[in-house]
Design a protein around this motif. Structure first.
Motif, PDB file in Angstrom:
ATOM      1  N   PRO A   1       0.800  -1.230   0.000  1.00 26.94           N
ATOM      2  CA  PRO A   1       0.000   0.000   0.000  1.00 26.94           C
ATOM      3  C   PRO A   1       0.834   1.283   0.000  1.00 26.94           C
ATOM      4  O   PRO A   1       0.371   2.318  -0.496  1.00 26.94           O
ATOM      5  N   ASP A   2       2.075   1.224   0.527  1.00 33.38           N
ATOM      6  CA  ASP A   2       2.929   2.421   0.512  1.00 33.38           C
ATOM      7  C   ASP A   2       3.886   2.442  -0.676  1.00 33.38           C
ATOM      8  O   ASP A   2       4.779   3.300  -0.739  1.00 33.38           O
ATOM      9  N   LEU A   3       3.724   1.531  -1.617  1.00 32.75           N
ATOM     10  CA  LEU A   3       4.496   1.437  -2.867  1.00 32.75           C
ATOM     11  C   LEU A   3       5.978   1.098  -2.655  1.00 32.75           C
ATOM     12  O   LEU A   3       6.749   1.100  -3.622  1.00 32.75           O
ATOM     13  N   THR A   4       6.386   0.759  -1.447  1.00 34.27           N
ATOM     14  CA  THR A   4       7.811   0.616  -1.165  1.00 34.27           C
ATOM     15  C   THR A   4       8.343  -0.791  -1.402  1.00 34.27           C
ATOM     16  O   THR A   4       9.554  -0.985  -1.433  1.00 34.27           O
ATOM     17  N   ARG A   5       7.470  -1.781  -1.552  1.00 36.52           N
ATOM     18  CA  ARG A   5       7.930  -3.152  -1.766  1.00 36.52           C
ATOM     19  C   ARG A   5       6.898  -3.910  -2.576  1.00 36.52           C
ATOM     20  O   ARG A   5       5.742  -3.480  -2.700  1.00 36.52           O
ATOM     21  N   THR A   6       7.316  -5.033  -3.132  1.00 32.30           N
ATOM     22  CA  THR A   6       6.419  -5.862  -3.937  1.00 32.30           C
ATOM     23  C   THR A   6       5.777  -6.940  -3.081  1.00 32.30           C
ATOM     24  O   THR A   6       6.263  -7.300  -2.011  1.00 32.30           O
ATOM     25  N   ILE A   7       4.662  -7.490  -3.592  1.00 26.19           N
ATOM     26  CA  ILE A   7       3.917  -8.557  -2.941  1.00 26.19           C
ATOM     27  C   ILE A   7       3.715  -9.676  -3.954  1.00 26.19           C
ATOM     28  O   ILE A   7       3.185  -9.439  -5.043  1.00 26.19           O
ATOM     29  N   GLY A   8       4.125 -10.887  -3.604  1.00 20.92           N
ATOM     30  CA  GLY A   8       3.906 -12.019  -4.483  1.00 20.92           C
ATOM     31  C   GLY A   8       4.863 -12.073  -5.648  1.00 20.92           C
ATOM     32  O   GLY A   8       5.927 -11.425  -5.642  1.00 20.92           O
ATOM     33  N   GLU A   9       4.484 -12.843  -6.664  1.00 23.11           N
ATOM     34  CA  GLU A   9       5.325 -13.091  -7.821  1.00 23.11           C
ATOM     35  C   GLU A   9       4.868 -12.272  -9.019  1.00 23.11           C
ATOM     36  O   GLU A   9       3.699 -11.879  -9.108  1.00 23.11           O
ATOM     37  N   PRO A  10       5.776 -12.031  -9.998  1.00 27.63           N
ATOM     38  CA  PRO A  10       5.372 -11.320 -11.213  1.00 27.63           C
ATOM     39  C   PRO A  10       4.313 -12.090 -11.998  1.00 27.63           C
ATOM     40  O   PRO A  10       4.260 -13.320 -11.977  1.00 27.63           O
ATOM     41  N   VAL A  11       3.464 -11.324 -12.686  1.00 24.55           N
ATOM     42  CA  VAL A  11       2.401 -11.878 -13.529  1.00 24.55           C
ATOM     43  C   VAL A  11       2.737 -11.579 -14.982  1.00 24.55           C
ATOM     44  O   VAL A  11       2.987 -10.423 -15.351  1.00 24.55           O
ATOM     45  N   PHE A  12       2.754 -12.604 -15.831  1.00 27.54           N
ATOM     46  CA  PHE A  12       3.008 -12.435 -17.264  1.00 27.54           C
ATOM     47  C   PHE A  12       1.817 -11.741 -17.918  1.00 27.54           C
ATOM     48  O   PHE A  12       0.663 -12.110 -17.694  1.00 27.54           O
ATOM     49  N   LEU A  13       2.090 -10.726 -18.761  1.00 31.86           N
ATOM     50  CA  LEU A  13       1.037 -10.021 -19.490  1.00 31.86           C
ATOM     51  C   LEU A  13       1.065 -10.364 -20.975  1.00 31.86           C
ATOM     52  O   LEU A  13       0.089 -10.845 -21.527  1.00 31.86           O
ATOM     53  N   PHE A  14       2.184 -10.086 -21.646  1.00 31.75           N
ATOM     54  CA  PHE A  14       2.350 -10.483 -23.045  1.00 31.75           C
ATOM     55  C   PHE A  14       3.816 -10.405 -23.401  1.00 31.75           C
ATOM     56  O   PHE A  14       4.634  -9.896 -22.632  1.00 31.75           O
ATOM     57  N   LYS A  15       4.155 -10.909 -24.578  1.00 27.31           N
ATOM     58  CA  LYS A  15       5.547 -10.891 -25.047  1.00 27.31           C
ATOM     59  C   LYS A  15       5.659 -10.049 -26.303  1.00 27.31           C
ATOM     60  O   LYS A  15       4.674  -9.818 -27.018  1.00 27.31           O
ATOM     61  N   GLY A  16       6.879  -9.599 -26.592  1.00 25.40           N
ATOM     62  CA  GLY A  16       7.090  -8.694 -27.716  1.00 25.40           C
ATOM     63  C   GLY A  16       6.669  -9.261 -29.048  1.00 25.40           C
ATOM     64  O   GLY A  16       6.146  -8.539 -29.908  1.00 25.40           O
TER      65      GLY A  16
END
Length: 328
Positions: free
Chosen positions: A177-192
């Motif tokens: 909520p304070d933008l200072t750290r990440t939560i969980g794992e990255p989520v794939f959106l799309f590839k080039g």
């Protein structure tokens, strides 16, 4: 105005446009790796830029270079700067051979977007964690941007470097909520390589475009119909040398998530601007127009402004605002 990767904040309280870009000492008069900001009331006449962030002033910072693609976002009662830094002396493992059998393996190094905070749009900004970038530090990433979903959950969306993936990827990761750290794992959106038009500019009789495929400069915009747009950039006619250099025209394009969800599915649209142009973002002008700013050409870049139009979730260029161009 020399600038790369422009980002404009239209501050309604002061009716001032703040244009953030990497520090250029010959323009700002301040030496060092960092971020500077131009200011204007009309998008035509701009004040001399002032420096709002310098890596040399960040005690114990891990990075030595970069300060690419700065963005500033209001969040709570603070302003948050995202900018991409790197350190070529901090090596990352070279990826294993990829599915294309690409004949080069470029040494990877630490690169990622940092988060810095200030009470003012004019800084100074102080990095919240000098020891590491905000995305996972084992990933080579750049161009982090802020997205807030309908539930109020903040995300960082970033490009996962082709130098590590060969086929560049867009990913998203939840932020605290304070933008200072990440939560969980990255989520794939799309590839080039998902952009179907990438081979259109290759002369007839030559092979289809081969990797690498580049992903650059994501920026999110909510359409009136609830769908989600992502501006992003890539290269056409990609040619990669063994040293990792890329040749070919830079392109401003976009994708649409008709579901309105950051997770997609994402559908690629046709390029908005070619002519070695890109890393654009959308903003609303004080007279109610939807505007896009980008840089062109990639080398010795200058800012270019366009008036845009949305039909549902289909984005198009109405005109280039040459009336706002200054002297070359």
């Amino acid at each position: 105005m020399p600038l790369h990767d422009p980002f404009i904040v239209a501050d309604s309280d002061t009716r001032t446009y703040y244009l953030y870009t990497s520090n250029e000492p010959s323009v700002s008069g301040v030496d060092g790796i960092g971020t500077m900001v131009y200011r204007s009331h009309d998008l035509r006449d701009w004040m001399r830029p002032v420096v709002v962030f310098l890596t040399a002033e960040q005690k114990g910072i891990w990075a030595t270079d970069g300060a690419w693609a700065p963005e500033v976002h209001a969040w709570g009662d603070k302003y948050y700067l995202f900018t991409t830094l790197h350190n070529e002396d901090e090596k990352l493992p070279v990826p294993p051979p990829n599915r294309w059998g690409t004949p080069f393996q470029v040494p990877n190094h630490r690169r990622g977007t940092v988060t810095a905070v200030s009470d003012s749009l004019l800084g100074p900004f102080t990095v919240v964690d000098p020891a590491r970038p905000t995305p996972p530090e084992n990933l080579m990433t750049l161009d982090g941007t802020l997205h807030v979903d309908p539930s109020g959950q903040p995300w960082m969306v970033y490009a996962h470097e082709w130098l590590q993936t060969i086929d560049g990827i867009m990913e998203a990761i939840r932020l605290a909520p304070d933008l200072t750290r990440t939560i969980g794992e990255p989520v794939f959106l799309f590839k080039g390589s998902d952009a179907p038009w990438l081979s259109e500019q290759i002369p007839g009789g030559t092979p289809h475009q081969l990797p690498p495929y580049i992903t650059d400069g994501p920026q999110l915009h909510r359409a009136p119909d609830g769908s989600l747009l992502m501006l992003w950039s890539t290269y056409e006619k990609n040619v990669a040398g063994r040293d990792g250099t890329i040749s070919g025209g830079y392109v401003q394009t976009y994708a649409v998530s008709e579901s309105g969800d950051i997770t997609g599915p994402w559908q690629q649209r046709r390029p908005l601007v070619r002519d070695d142009s890109g890393h654009g973002m959308l903003f609303a002008s004080f007279d109610g127009r939807l505007m896009m700013v980008l840089h062109r050409p990639f080398g010795n870049a200058r800012g270019k402004l366009y008036e845009m139009q949305l039909h549902g979730h289909e984005l198009r260029v109405l005109r280039q605002c040459t009336d706002l161009d200054g002297g070359e």
